[in-house]
Scaffold this motif. Structure first.
Motif, mmCIF file in Angstrom:
data_model
loop_
_atom_site.group_PDB
_atom_site.id
_atom_site.type_symbol
_atom_site.label_atom_id
_atom_site.label_comp_id
_atom_site.label_asym_id
_atom_site.label_seq_id
_atom_site.Cartn_x
_atom_site.Cartn_y
_atom_site.Cartn_z
ATOM 1 N N ASN A 135 -35.274 -0.178 44.212
ATOM 2 C CA ASN A 135 -34.553 -0.107 45.384
ATOM 3 C C ASN A 135 -35.053 -0.508 46.750
ATOM 4 N N GLU A 136 -36.336 -0.272 46.814
ATOM 5 C CA GLU A 136 -37.023 -0.497 48.069
ATOM 6 C C GLU A 136 -37.587 -1.891 48.145
ATOM 7 N N PHE A 137 -37.773 -2.807 46.924
ATOM 8 C CA PHE A 137 -38.605 -4.019 46.975
ATOM 9 C C PHE A 137 -37.507 -4.962 46.306
ATOM 10 N N LYS A 138 -36.622 -4.640 45.538
ATOM 11 C CA LYS A 138 -35.681 -5.458 44.871
ATOM 12 C C LYS A 138 -36.272 -6.182 43.591
ATOM 13 N N THR A 139 -37.341 -5.448 43.149
ATOM 14 C CA THR A 139 -38.192 -5.823 42.209
ATOM 15 C C THR A 139 -37.909 -5.066 40.702
ATOM 16 N N ALA A 140 -37.421 -5.442 39.629
ATOM 17 C CA ALA A 140 -37.372 -4.880 38.407
ATOM 18 C C ALA A 140 -38.340 -5.018 37.562
ATOM 19 N N ILE A 141 -38.707 -3.624 37.043
ATOM 20 C CA ILE A 141 -39.836 -3.669 35.849
ATOM 21 C C ILE A 141 -39.038 -2.477 35.031
ATOM 22 N N SER A 142 -40.106 -2.207 33.771
ATOM 23 C CA SER A 142 -39.731 -1.267 32.924
ATOM 24 C C SER A 142 -40.380 0.027 32.928
ATOM 25 N N PRO A 143 -40.010 1.110 32.650
ATOM 26 C CA PRO A 143 -40.897 2.163 32.728
ATOM 27 C C PRO A 143 -41.571 2.093 31.174
ATOM 28 N N GLY A 144 -42.862 2.323 31.369
ATOM 29 C CA GLY A 144 -43.761 2.249 30.108
ATOM 30 C C GLY A 144 -43.431 3.431 29.250
ATOM 31 N N SER A 145 -43.103 4.554 29.562
ATOM 32 C CA SER A 145 -42.579 5.388 28.900
ATOM 33 C C SER A 145 -41.352 5.201 27.628
ATOM 34 N N SER A 146 -40.724 4.169 28.024
ATOM 35 C CA SER A 146 -39.593 3.577 27.275
ATOM 36 C C SER A 146 -40.384 2.952 26.062
ATOM 37 N N CYS A 171 -41.978 -13.563 31.939
ATOM 38 C CA CYS A 171 -41.052 -14.719 31.673
ATOM 39 C C CYS A 171 -40.286 -15.078 32.806
ATOM 40 N N GLY A 172 -40.209 -16.265 33.317
ATOM 41 C CA GLY A 172 -39.405 -16.696 34.478
ATOM 42 C C GLY A 172 -40.180 -17.691 35.181
ATOM 43 N N LYS A 173 -39.570 -17.777 36.109
ATOM 44 C CA LYS A 173 -40.129 -19.073 37.096
ATOM 45 C C LYS A 173 -41.424 -18.262 37.669
ATOM 46 N N HIS A 174 -42.421 -19.262 37.439
ATOM 47 C CA HIS A 174 -43.925 -19.155 38.010
ATOM 48 C C HIS A 174 -44.041 -18.371 39.358
ATOM 49 N N ASP A 175 -43.234 -18.886 40.455
ATOM 50 C CA ASP A 175 -43.142 -18.211 41.587
ATOM 51 C C ASP A 175 -42.522 -16.953 41.821
ATOM 52 N N ASP A 176 -41.503 -16.517 41.267
ATOM 53 C CA ASP A 176 -40.665 -15.499 41.200
ATOM 54 C C ASP A 176 -41.483 -14.328 40.550
ATOM 55 N N ILE A 177 -42.251 -14.474 39.446
ATOM 56 C CA ILE A 177 -43.107 -13.664 38.681
ATOM 57 C C ILE A 177 -44.347 -13.291 39.773
ATOM 58 N N LYS A 178 -44.866 -14.308 40.278
ATOM 59 C CA LYS A 178 -46.083 -13.841 41.217
ATOM 60 C C LYS A 178 -45.432 -12.978 42.236
ATOM 61 N N LYS A 179 -44.343 -13.554 42.918
ATOM 62 C CA LYS A 179 -43.920 -12.746 44.088
ATOM 63 C C LYS A 179 -43.479 -11.305 43.587
ATOM 64 N N GLY A 180 -42.592 -11.130 42.280
ATOM 65 C CA GLY A 180 -42.432 -9.747 41.817
ATOM 66 C C GLY A 180 -43.693 -8.756 41.884
ATOM 67 N N ARG A 193 -46.658 -9.320 43.494
ATOM 68 C CA ARG A 193 -47.127 -8.901 44.971
ATOM 69 C C ARG A 193 -46.348 -7.789 45.426
ATOM 70 N N GLN A 194 -44.945 -7.754 45.289
ATOM 71 C CA GLN A 194 -44.163 -6.588 45.460
ATOM 72 C C GLN A 194 -44.566 -5.476 44.751
ATOM 73 N N LEU A 195 -44.962 -5.383 43.576
ATOM 74 C CA LEU A 195 -45.260 -4.165 42.965
ATOM 75 C C LEU A 195 -46.727 -3.751 43.417
ATOM 76 N N VAL A 196 -47.517 -4.399 43.905
ATOM 77 C CA VAL A 196 -48.645 -4.284 44.331
ATOM 78 C C VAL A 196 -48.658 -3.598 45.796
ATOM 79 N N LYS A 197 -47.847 -4.354 46.404
ATOM 80 C CA LYS A 197 -47.546 -3.612 48.045
ATOM 81 C C LYS A 197 -46.915 -2.409 47.902
ATOM 82 N N PHE A 198 -45.878 -2.316 47.062
ATOM 83 C CA PHE A 198 -45.295 -0.920 46.870
ATOM 84 C C PHE A 198 -46.331 0.216 46.479
ATOM 85 N N ALA A 199 -47.148 -0.026 45.329
ATOM 86 C CA ALA A 199 -48.386 0.736 44.944
ATOM 87 C C ALA A 199 -49.107 1.095 46.057
ATOM 88 N N ASN A 200 -49.277 0.201 46.904
ATOM 89 C CA ASN A 200 -50.462 0.435 47.816
ATOM 90 C C ASN A 200 -49.791 1.317 49.037
#
Length: 103
Positions: free
Chosen positions: A60-71, A83-92, A94-101
């Motif tokens: 919702n906040e960073f438009k980045t999709a991942i899956s819960p590990g509990s699944s 899996c996917g475009k190299h740049d898209d993966i790295k961008k995602g 970085r968004q995850l890290v930014k959100f976590a921080n």
């Protein structure tokens, strides 16, 4: 086909290592080298937020999709596909890290 398999394995091994470096720049989350080259299980337990909420807010906040590990039987972790475009993966990631921080 053996050459293709070898090239693919090397590509994903290199990409996996690059992605782990991005994730592990944060002191709040951590990723070990994966057994599988296509997915990273990222430890978010230090954040004191459940994995489903983390994934929902990241989307919702960073438009980045991942899956819960509990699944997949890993509460306190999230699963990111590399899996996917190299740049898209790295961008995602970085968004995850930014959100976590930001938590």
């Amino acid at each position: 086909i053996d050459e293709f398999t070898k090239e693919s394995r090397n590509y994903y091994k290199k990409l996996s290592n690059e992605c782990i470096k991005i994730v592990n720049k944060s002191e709040l989350i951590y990723c070990n080298k994966p057994d599988s080259s296509f997915y990273l299980f990222i430890d978010i337990r230090k954040l004191k937020i459940d994995d489903k909420t983390f994934c929902e807010r990241l989307l919702n906040e960073f438009k980045t999709a991942i899956s819960p590990g509990s699944s997949f039987g890993y509460s306190g972790f999230v699963r990111a596909s590399i899996c996917g475009k190299h740049d898209d993966i790295k961008k995602g990631l970085r968004q995850l890290v930014k959100f976590a921080n930001s938590l």
